[in-house]
Design a protein around this motif. Structure first.
Motif, PDB file in Angstrom:
ATOM      1  N   PRO A 170      76.028  87.233  33.424  1.00  0.00           N
ATOM      2  CA  PRO A 170      74.524  87.458  33.029  1.00  0.00           C
ATOM      3  C   PRO A 170      73.688  86.036  33.282  1.00  0.00           C
ATOM      4  CG  PRO A 170      75.750  87.412  30.882  1.00  0.00           C
ATOM      5  CD  PRO A 170      76.910  87.188  31.971  1.00  0.00           C
ATOM      6  N   TYR A 171      72.551  86.273  33.779  1.00  0.00           N
ATOM      7  CA  TYR A 171      71.695  85.264  33.858  1.00  0.00           C
ATOM      8  C   TYR A 171      70.337  85.563  33.094  1.00  0.00           C
ATOM      9  CZ  TYR A 171      74.518  83.722  37.802  1.00  0.00           C
ATOM     10  OH  TYR A 171      75.587  83.453  38.531  1.00  0.00           O
ATOM     11  N   ILE A 172      69.483  84.641  32.499  1.00  0.00           N
ATOM     12  CA  ILE A 172      68.092  85.022  31.894  1.00  0.00           C
ATOM     13  C   ILE A 172      67.258  84.752  33.216  1.00  0.00           C
ATOM     14  CG2 ILE A 172      66.684  83.983  30.290  1.00  0.00           C
ATOM     15  CD1 ILE A 172      68.992  85.077  29.072  1.00  0.00           C
ATOM     16  N   LYS A 173      66.147  85.592  33.238  1.00  0.00           N
ATOM     17  CA  LYS A 173      65.355  85.925  34.201  1.00  0.00           C
ATOM     18  C   LYS A 173      64.020  84.863  33.744  1.00  0.00           C
ATOM     19  CE  LYS A 173      66.278  90.686  35.459  1.00  0.00           C
ATOM     20  NZ  LYS A 173      65.730  92.145  35.683  1.00  0.00           N
ATOM     21  N   ALA A 174      64.281  83.628  33.853  1.00  0.00           N
ATOM     22  CA  ALA A 174      63.487  82.522  33.295  1.00  0.00           C
ATOM     23  C   ALA A 174      62.085  82.744  33.841  1.00  0.00           C
ATOM     24  CB  ALA A 174      64.113  81.214  33.481  1.00  0.00           C
ATOM     25  N   ARG A 175      61.915  82.974  35.045  1.00  0.00           N
ATOM     26  CA  ARG A 175      60.669  83.309  35.722  1.00  0.00           C
ATOM     27  C   ARG A 175      59.662  84.219  35.025  1.00  0.00           C
ATOM     28  NH1 ARG A 175      59.803  81.328  40.984  1.00  0.00           N
ATOM     29  NH2 ARG A 175      61.458  80.066  41.881  1.00  0.00           N
ATOM     30  N   ASP A 194      54.330  80.792  37.079  1.00  0.00           N
ATOM     31  CA  ASP A 194      54.103  80.407  38.374  1.00  0.00           C
ATOM     32  C   ASP A 194      54.344  78.828  38.694  1.00  0.00           C
ATOM     33  OD1 ASP A 194      53.391  82.985  38.854  1.00  0.00           O
ATOM     34  OD2 ASP A 194      51.521  82.360  38.242  1.00  0.00           O
ATOM     35  N   ALA A 195      55.416  78.227  37.865  1.00  0.00           N
ATOM     36  CA  ALA A 195      55.632  76.707  38.151  1.00  0.00           C
ATOM     37  C   ALA A 195      57.096  76.448  38.441  1.00  0.00           C
ATOM     38  CB  ALA A 195      55.335  76.006  36.601  1.00  0.00           C
ATOM     39  N   PHE A 196      57.991  77.394  38.705  1.00  0.00           N
ATOM     40  CA  PHE A 196      59.069  77.328  39.223  1.00  0.00           C
ATOM     41  C   PHE A 196      59.317  76.456  40.730  1.00  0.00           C
ATOM     42  CE2 PHE A 196      60.057  79.356  35.355  1.00  0.00           C
ATOM     43  CZ  PHE A 196      61.603  79.407  35.379  1.00  0.00           C
ATOM     44  N   VAL A 197      60.056  75.498  40.824  1.00  0.00           N
ATOM     45  CA  VAL A 197      60.656  74.859  41.914  1.00  0.00           C
ATOM     46  C   VAL A 197      61.986  74.816  42.187  1.00  0.00           C
ATOM     47  CG1 VAL A 197      60.571  72.659  43.251  1.00  0.00           C
ATOM     48  CG2 VAL A 197      58.660  73.314  41.660  1.00  0.00           C
ATOM     49  N   GLU A 198      62.377  75.445  43.204  1.00  0.00           N
ATOM     50  CA  GLU A 198      63.631  75.578  43.530  1.00  0.00           C
ATOM     51  C   GLU A 198      64.358  74.336  44.275  1.00  0.00           C
ATOM     52  OE1 GLU A 198      65.609  78.003  42.317  1.00  0.00           O
ATOM     53  OE2 GLU A 198      64.083  79.500  41.771  1.00  0.00           O
ATOM     54  N   VAL A 199      65.397  73.828  43.888  1.00  0.00           N
ATOM     55  CA  VAL A 199      65.888  72.463  44.366  1.00  0.00           C
ATOM     56  C   VAL A 199      67.378  72.733  44.230  1.00  0.00           C
ATOM     57  CG1 VAL A 199      66.092  69.925  44.567  1.00  0.00           C
ATOM     58  CG2 VAL A 199      64.086  71.056  43.793  1.00  0.00           C
TER      59      VAL A 199
END
Length: 212
Positions: A170-175, A194-199
């Motif tokens: 399981p993962y947390i839906k952090a967004r 609205d501040a997530f950046v995927e790297v």
């Protein structure tokens, strides 16, 4: 500018350090004394430090003034061995700030902030009902360093509202959770909405391939 810690005052070191080590997660900690009285207080010198076993660390400074007098949270944890870390999200920001007020001992922070409690699964200390996630902890150890205490707590249960869990992990839906972080000691916070950046991490094979 260069600041040599030995030549700076404790307040100067504090002001600089909390502005540089940021953003920081916020632990809104509920704890209980031997008579069952509840305390709620936020701490941003907080993070997880290992996962096997799962341990979170929290720095708690002693009360201002002379002597080495622990704050209620540190004292309660030492005497009962349990506490709950309630995750601070956008909708709890103002209530969390109220809990940071230095109320007299007879005043309930939870009541002043309009917060309710709900039973935890494995520890006696309740979680905050309005919190969307919480970590139930038992004290692993407390280390006294100068006028501070580092509390290490072993996580024994995690409460997360269903809508914020992806069962695939399981993962947390952090967004969607919209946690907030502390930036400095001047009332500065940061939102994650609205501040997530995927790297994505780069596998070594792809790194070598890209260098050719």
């Amino acid at each position: 500018m260069v600041f040599e810690v030995e030549k700076a005052s404790t307040r100067e070191v504090y002001n600089l350090l909390i502005g540089l080590v940021a953003p920081r997660p916020i632990a809104l900690v509920t704890s209980m004394d031997e008579e069952g009285r509840l305390n709620a207080a936020p701490f941003s010198s907080y993070n997880y430090v290992c996962t096997d076993p799962p341990i979170v660390a929290m720095g708690v400074m002693d009360r201002p003034g002379g002597g080495f007098v622990p704050k209620d949270t540190a004292r309660n944890i030492r005497r009962t061995g349990e506490f709950v870390v309630n995750v601070v999200t956008e909708d709890l920001l103002q209530q969390m700030n109220i809990c940071a007020t230095d109320f007299p001992p007879e005043v309930s922070e939870l009541e002043m902030a309009g917060l309710e409690t709900a039973p935890s699964s494995l520890v006696k200390v309740p979680r905050i009902r309005q919190a969307h996630a919480a970590l139930e902890c038992r004290e692993h150890m407390t280390i006294e360093i100068g006028r501070s205490r580092v509390v290490l707590g072993q996580v024994v249960a995690m409460y997360v509202e269903d809508e914020f869990v992806d069962p695939a992990g399981p993962y947390i839906k952090a967004r969607d959770l919209h946690a907030v972080g502390r930036m400095n000691g001047l009332g500065g916070y940061v939102r994650t909405r609205d501040a997530f950046v995927e790297v994505p991490r780069i596998p070594y094979a792809e790194w070598v391939k890209g260098k050719r």
